[in-house]
Design an enzyme around this catalytic site. Structure first.
Site, PDB file in Angstrom:
ATOM      1  N   GLU A 189      -6.817   0.107  10.908  1.00 32.39           N
ATOM      2  CA  GLU A 189      -5.995  -0.140   9.712  1.00 32.39           C
ATOM      3  C   GLU A 189      -4.591   0.350  10.055  1.00 32.39           C
ATOM      4  OE1 GLU A 189      -6.777  -1.536   6.805  1.00 32.39           O
ATOM      5  OE2 GLU A 189      -8.932  -1.782   7.135  1.00 32.39           O
ATOM      6  N   CYS A 191       1.633   2.155   3.362  1.00 29.36           N
ATOM      7  CA  CYS A 191       1.516   1.146   4.431  1.00 29.36           C
ATOM      8  C   CYS A 191       1.782  -0.272   3.922  1.00 29.36           C
ATOM      9  CB  CYS A 191       0.136   1.223   5.069  1.00 29.36           C
ATOM     10  SG  CYS A 191      -1.192   1.075   3.888  1.00 29.36           S
TER      11      CYS A 191
END
Ligand code: NAD
Length: 454
Positions: free
Chosen positions: A209, A243
């Site tokens: 991720e 993010c």
């Protein structure tokens, strides 16, 4: 306790098959829920010490997400764990086909610092729900949260099931030498490559991720006041250290001035002050210095003030930006928003397509053809039309990157599947089988096989 020893204990425990029992997993999740709720105050404090995050933000972006994941598995785990029936093809009739969801074994979760609690514990919850044991290595950068999580988990769970390992690069490097059955990593693309290489040595499957530069396009047809409001919220949430925050905005040149005014007015309305309860600080001096360097004073539209002693950077909008500017090279990961313009929609898409695939992308428009072009031509992990970030709050959508922004995904049933092996089993009957596949072969058999399989 030594990490080699803990993993050995986890391997021995997994081999007892105790974690295969769904009731056992639910019991562990019930225990986890009550332990986490009991220690909620400790978590608020630790996260606040790490980067001054408010209780409101900590609840909505950290604590509630982990609790929701646990609740999701209370509601769905029995159903998800059942063998899934699938159709059986002609060549195998009479027969039945099933997918069995089998725990992988011993899992390693490595977390990032920006949402230090949920990025480590959400994958852990899914790993237990799917019947694995888990070692969690949170980010040492959010040091207080790492210590709090280690205390909560290690004092309440047997290390044979769960263990939080503390430490930084050296400790993680040591852990990565061990053989796990899955590694779930959240962090930068640079470190993702190191983890991927270490995993390859053991042929360990991996979820990465990662990050990237996530664009937001604002078109002429959009309600650009609402677009500005949503972008300001998503960009400056967590001090820009998210993010999936919009990294930069591409706005149609005709509406640029009006759109910039709205951005400024929402920044003022949301009242992001140095002493404000609802504006998160920059995590440390290193990141502060990196971010301040990206603020070109000549390009400031609004903001730009900063205070190193308080690790505060004012929400900053930069304009008159070109693709060659420094802040367009790497993920910003802080409260600085460059605004670029484009003349035609297609050109905005071409610019995004020519760069690394981002973790997220956002489009603000009222036109159906633009929505279609965006979803069909641009590759990105996930995103929204007419909003930012919120796609990750829907457990029915998979969350993950593509290309440089990562591989694999999680959330909802995708988390369960990520930590399970899907074992395919065909159950055959003893009867009803034509003799076609067995030797000796003949032209006649081939003719029939061609009819059946061709
Ligand atoms: P990072 O890559 O520096 O660190 C992540 C983890 O890796 C930490 O636990 C750290 O201890 C460990 N680590 C660091 N260097 C290592 C090395 N040399 N060898 C082994 N392990 C090492 O990332 P970060 O600064 O914590 O997080 C920021 C990045 O993470 C940003 O790029 C952001 O976009 C990304 N991110 C992605 C997601 C997502 O869900 N896709 C979520 C949050 C953050």
């Amino acid at each position: 306790m030594n990490i080699h020893h803990i993993l050995h204990q986890q391997k021995v425990f997994f081999a007892t098959h105790k974690t295969k029992n769904v009731s056992y997993r639910i019991q562990q999740l019930e225990k986890l829920k009550s332990v986490l709720q009991e220690h909620e105050e400790m978590l608020y404090e630790a996260i606040h010490q790490d980067f001054g995050k408010s209780r409101f933000d900590t609840f909505t972006t950290e604590i509630s997400l982990v609790l929701n994941d646990i609740e999701y598995f209370f509601k769905n785990l029995k159903r998800l764990s059942k063998p899934r029936k699938v159709a059986t093809n002609l060549a195998n009739i009479p027969g039945r086909s099933r997918i069995y969801f089998e725990p992988l074994g011993n899992v390693l979760v490595i977390g990032a610092w920006n949402y230090p609690y949920q990025l480590s514990l959400s994958p852990m919850v899914a790993a237990i729900a799917a019947g694995n044991t888990c070692i969690i290595k949170p980010s040492e950068v959010a040091a207080n949260t790492m210590v709090a999580m280690a205390k909560i988990i290690n004092e309440n769970f047997d290390p044979e099931l769960l263990h939080v390992a503390q430490g930084g690069v050296e400790e993680t490097t040591e852990i990565l030498q061990l053989k796990f059955d899955k590694i779930f990593f959240t962090g930068s693309t640079r470190v993702g490559k190191i983890v991927y290489e270490a995993a390859a040595k053991h042929l360990t499957p991996i979820v990465l991720e990662l990050g990237g530069k996530s664009p937001a396009i604002v078109t002429e047809s959009a309600d650009f006041q609402i677009a500005a409001k949503r972008i300001v919220w998503g960009k400056f949430l967590n001090g820009g250290q998210t993010c999936v925050a919009p990294d930069y905005v591409l706005v149609n040149e005709k509406i640029k001035d009006k759109f910039l005014e709205y951005l400024r007015s929402y920044i003022q309305q949301f009242n992001y002050q140095p002493d404000s309860e609802h504006y998160t600080r920059i995590i440390n001096e290193k990141n502060f210095d990196r971010l301040v360097q990206l603020i070109d004073p000549e390009k400031i539209y609004t903001g730009g003030n900063h205070d190193r002693s308080r690790l505060f950077i004012e929400p900053t909008i930069l304009h008159n930006i070109s693709w060659d500017d420094k802040m367009m090279e790497e993920e910003i990961f802080g409260p600085i928003l460059p605004v670029l313009t484009y003349p035609y929609f297609r050109e905005a898409l071409t610019e995004i397509q020519s760069r690394e695939k981002p973790l997220a992308a956002y489009l603000f428009t009222n036109k159906e053809d633009e929505k279609k072009l965006f979803t069909s031509l641009v590759s990105f992990g996930g995103g929204c039309i007419n909003d930012v970030i919120m796609h990750l709050s829907n457990p029915h959508l998979p969350f993950g990157g593509v290309g440089n922004s990562g591989m694999g995904h999680y959330h909802g049933r995708f988390s369960f599947e990520t930590f399970s092996h899907q074992k395919a089993v065909l159950h055959r009957k003893w009867w009803g089988e034509p003799n076609l596949k067995y030797p000796p072969y003949s032209e006649n058999k081939l003719k029939w096989i061609k009819r059946l399989l061709g």
